[in-house]
Design a protein around this motif. Sequence first.
Motif, short mmCIF file in Angstrom:
data_model
loop_
_atom_site.label_atom_id
_atom_site.label_comp_id
_atom_site.label_asym_id
_atom_site.label_seq_id
_atom_site.Cartn_x
_atom_site.Cartn_y
_atom_site.Cartn_z
N CYS A 1 -3.94 -2.54 6.86
CA CYS A 1 -3.01 -3.65 7.55
C CYS A 1 -3.28 -5.06 7.35
N ILE B 1 6.80 1.08 6.47
CA ILE B 1 6.32 0.26 7.75
C ILE B 1 5.93 -0.96 7.23
N LYS B 2 6.75 -2.13 7.87
CA LYS B 2 6.13 -3.28 7.51
C LYS B 2 4.43 -3.61 7.76
N ASP B 3 4.02 -4.30 7.04
CA ASP B 3 2.52 -4.29 6.94
C ASP B 3 2.06 -5.43 8.00
N SER C 1 10.37 -4.53 3.53
CA SER C 1 11.02 -3.34 4.02
C SER C 1 12.47 -3.22 3.68
N LYS D 1 3.16 0.95 3.13
CA LYS D 1 3.15 -0.48 4.02
C LYS D 1 3.83 -1.58 3.15
N THR D 2 4.66 -2.26 3.66
CA THR D 2 5.64 -3.02 2.95
C THR D 2 5.34 -4.64 3.03
N PHE E 1 5.17 8.79 6.61
CA PHE E 1 4.88 7.42 6.21
C PHE E 1 4.47 7.29 4.60
N THR F 1 0.82 -1.28 -0.09
CA THR F 1 0.04 -0.19 0.01
C THR F 1 1.04 1.11 0.03
N SER G 1 10.73 -9.58 6.57
CA SER G 1 10.61 -8.28 6.32
C SER G 1 11.18 -7.81 5.08
#
Lengths: 94, 488
Positions: free
Chosen positions: B89, B78-80, B158, B121-122, B118, B45, B155
């Motif tokens: 999320c 930011i990691k999802d 990220s 989301k990764t 931000f 996202t 991750s």
Amino acid sequence: MITRKEVQHIAKLARLGLTEKEMGKFQKELSKILDYIEKLKKVNVSEVEPTSHSTKIENVMRADKSLKFKVQSSKLMELAPETKNGYLKVKSIF
Amino acid sequence: MGLTDLTITQAHQGLVKKEFSALELCKAYLDKIKERDREIFAFLTVVENLALSQAKEVDDLISAGEKIPILAGIPSAIKDVILIEGIRCTAGSKILENYVAPYDATVIKKLKGEKAVFLGKTNLDEFAMGASTEHSAFGPTRNPRDLTRVPGGSSGGSAAAVAAQECIYALGSDTGGSIRQPASFCGVVGLKPTYGAVSRYGLIAFASSLDQIGPITKNVEDCKIVFDAIKGKDEMDSTSIDLNSKFQNPNYKQIPNSKFQIRNLRLGVPKEYFVKGLDPGIEKLVKAAIKKYEEMGAKIEEVSLPHTEYALPAYYIINPSEASANLARYDGIKFGYSVAKPQTNTDTLLDVYLKSRGQGFGQEVRRRIMLGTYSLSAGYYEAYYLKAQKVRTLVKNDFEKVFKEVDAILGPVSPILPFKIGEKVGDPLSMYLVDVYTVAINLVGVPALSLPCGKVGQLPVGLQIIGKPFEEDIILEIGEKFEQTCQK
């Protein structure tokens, strides 16, 4: 080797709906992983206490005071698939 | 130097000196994402509007002459699995495909306080279960250093985003190597903090006695900046710890930051880490890095962690056991994917459970739920779960003993180089074996840093620096010394 019946039993305990084909796949995969884990049999733990947590903290206390819930409850209810009169709706048990 | 080449400190100075605006900086990264993420797929996202409005706020502060925090206006990913209020999320899972976070994680609240930006989301392995990011329900991320290979995991999004310069820094989470291994595979820096150093509130739970949030960055200095911003005790996570309390421990020996001397340092090298299975190219680079420390004056000592070989099987009981309990919450009733539809009364409650979970969870998640349920079930609990917890004690004792002799431990992060996409996905056990050098650190709860120490061909290799509990500052400083010699 873990049996087909055991796989069925575990899937039911875990509330996972699996197809017959998936049952067979998990039977093979889980057996292979469990065989690897058998390695632990070689370790003598007779005098050893278990560790559930790496830090030694226990019984974290706070004052016995009611706090206002910070998240808007309507936001949580919006995430539910089915609600009725502000309650979560659940299908019948039987 | 382009805007996407900057470190946190460089970008901060540029903002303060008004060489560029936060909006320009933010747009440079959004453009980079548009340009590169089609092939890398680091982001699930992208929140362009949020990022631009956050950047604008920082510009307003700067034009008003206000002093800004170091992370203000710095574009991050930011990691999802970490919640940002109002943003989807997914945890990389179909079961949370449409889940919109109802609140901010504590780390997000802290970063918002620093006026962070931000970008999005990764991607990750579903519920952070995996070492390649191939287990994402939304497709794999590719390694920016070689697009045919995995970025590591979980991750992976990220680490790939930082390596591809699609953000300046990212947050990841690490349960058994999920920050360090992708950092190593992508040639960036990753820190798994001590268990309890960073609040887990708002992190989607995987294995609660092992999970920690940590930074993935371009260099060690940035890593320290982000760690300092997110660490600390939080009333919403009872396992988080007041970092000042360590100074009340009479056994705690502090190496004063300002007088950090490499020649006073004792570094341990576990003999069990350099055995069959370790790629010879990785072994050569890690040993060369250790040699560098010796040349700088550190005392290198061979040490032994005799239960190393048992840490991995113990981990693969404890981790799925905790996961199976945590993932019981996805029941098709409270939130997430559900087969229950209003006005249909054909299904019973049990049907809703079985179908929602059976359809919503992917292969690896189901595998771990099965494994965990088996290990915890009547008749097997003592042979598996309890036994694993006892082995965990032995692994912990190994580290405590070694840390009486040395200040930190050096070794590899991964036994193998970044592998090809698809290479291991059909063989779950071979994927688990990749975690051999990382899982023990989570069982013991100590901090560890993954730091680039060279390349085999185009493929990055990571050095792992493992520290004593709550001595992140020391392993970061040790890492920085190595970085400085590499730049010379």
